[in-house]
Design an enzyme around this catalytic site. Sequence first.
Site, mmCIF file in Angstrom:
data_model
loop_
_atom_site.group_PDB
_atom_site.id
_atom_site.type_symbol
_atom_site.label_atom_id
_atom_site.label_comp_id
_atom_site.label_asym_id
_atom_site.label_seq_id
_atom_site.Cartn_x
_atom_site.Cartn_y
_atom_site.Cartn_z
ATOM 1 N N HIS A 180 15.553 -13.082 -4.099
ATOM 2 C CA HIS A 180 16.995 -12.927 -3.840
ATOM 3 C C HIS A 180 17.386 -13.576 -2.506
ATOM 4 C CE1 HIS A 180 16.754 -9.793 -7.000
ATOM 5 N NE2 HIS A 180 15.643 -9.464 -6.368
ATOM 6 N N SER A 301 25.811 -38.936 11.202
ATOM 7 C CA SER A 301 27.221 -38.895 10.852
ATOM 8 C C SER A 301 27.941 -39.945 11.684
ATOM 9 C CB SER A 301 27.790 -37.510 11.155
ATOM 10 O OG SER A 301 29.184 -37.588 11.325
ATOM 11 N N LYS A 307 24.467 -34.870 14.114
ATOM 12 C CA LYS A 307 24.101 -34.600 12.726
ATOM 13 C C LYS A 307 22.818 -35.303 12.296
ATOM 14 C CE LYS A 307 25.906 -32.430 10.023
ATOM 15 N NZ LYS A 307 27.133 -32.614 9.229
ATOM 16 N N GLU A 314 19.927 -33.975 -0.917
ATOM 17 C CA GLU A 314 21.223 -33.778 -1.585
ATOM 18 C C GLU A 314 21.389 -34.744 -2.757
ATOM 19 O OE1 GLU A 314 24.391 -32.791 1.720
ATOM 20 O OE2 GLU A 314 22.878 -34.176 2.432
#
Length: 504
Positions: A180, A301, A307, A314
């Site tokens: 969980h 970024s 970043k 992804e």
Amino acid sequence: MDSRAPPGWFTPPATDRPNTVGGSGHALWGGRFEDGLAPEMEVLNRSLDVDWRLWRHDIRGSRAWARGLERAGLLSSLEAAEIDRGLLEVERELEEFDGPSGLGDEDIHTVVERLLTEAIGPVGGKLHTGRSRNDQVSTDFRLWGREAVDLLRGSLVPLIEALADKARETADIVMPGYTHLQQAQPVPAGHWLLSRAWPLVRDLEHLRAVHRDCDVLPLGSGAIAGCPFDVDRAALAVDLGFSRVSENSMDGVSDRDWAARLLFGAAMTGVHLSQVAEDLVLFSSSEFGFLRLGDAYTTGSSLMPQKRNPDVAELTRGKSGRLVGNLMGMLTVLKGLPTGYNRDLQEDKHAVFDSVDTLAVVLPAITGAVATMTLNPGRIGRALRAELCATDLADYLVRRGVPFREAHHRAGELVRIAEGADHELGDLTLEEMTAVHPAFGEDVYRVLDPAASVESRAVRGGTSGAALQAQLEALAEAVEEPATGTVPPPPRTRPGRASGRRIR
Ligand code: ARG
């Protein structure tokens, strides 16, 4: 792996080189028609842009068919030699092509036959004797499919190995195991990594089954009703490296189960890769900080200088969507087909090509990301909460004869007391513990150590050093010789209890 698979065969065709063959269409079926196709129908009808990549397979199948016709006495040896020479010439010609743009032909079979006839004259027209594009395309596609399966298997293995290498490298790091997404019990980092490798081993095994499905020769099925000439299909199968021939010509031209199963395998792999990717995104976040992806697999970024984005993960996660979509598309195409060959089947190739291409791009990238990522033992160690060993506390009482239900309850009480005092479990005094249950003794603090907890689970498939070592050996064996339909034999090294042995 089939060494005949041309290098870079999955690269999408470029269109910037001029074609050397003119673009005049050469329909294979014009006799009974007075008018040509409407331009908009030509666009719909044309599959050349998709099936272009089957040209090598079409030539290979055609050469074998010509030999079959010769054996059946339908071509003289002179004619057969002429056709073979012509097909080799077509092959050389097509080598020079970068793609089908500029060609007006309907599909790759039409291109090959047209170029053949242009090269050797009317005798080229004898090649299609007893054959239909229905058994031809089904054969070409299977020839391609076997190579694709081998390539996918060959791309999965390095990822499994990268996960195993990383597991070996990080075997000493104890991290929280989650259920969980809440901290549950401590596990070695290697155990987590291998939990992501076994699904890929199952994908390998699935691909073996797809290969078997694909390994059936449809050639000789004609349009649907078989070949009227005495062509030796068994010899054709040997010639093209198939181990079986299809037993029903109607099924032979319409069976795309292997393609659907390949797409299922690709979708399942996509799902597995997406799960790996999600772990990488989560664990590389500032909040977790368990791992750092290599510079070569992250991006910055354009706006925010700090970043470090896990794009590799992804994109892997994102691309799984189209892998699932391709499977759905194929099943939907197949679902309503009436008996025999139907033109809908032309839609089969796009989905399969796309899924194989997608994995051919994703697998090497995610493999590199896994191989080059580094785990951060400091961050992982600081994240370990003492409550991870609450189960060990209950197991401690069980070893002293307390029924598990009661032991679970008492351990829970101690967690509550520690929480209430803003303490960790290990900060509780022995008096506090014995007040909850008299069976607690000085040695209880030893089971509150996550490393000891990990080491205590020494069953096969468990977390101890020896169990992990045995797991790595079982994994290596499974990759070498994937088990099919049988229970795998136990690994050679049996996990010993709490031996303290660490992975090499
Ligand atoms: N381009 C077609 C395909 O991929 C070849 C078979 C055409 N057959 C036919 N009966 N029109 O399925």
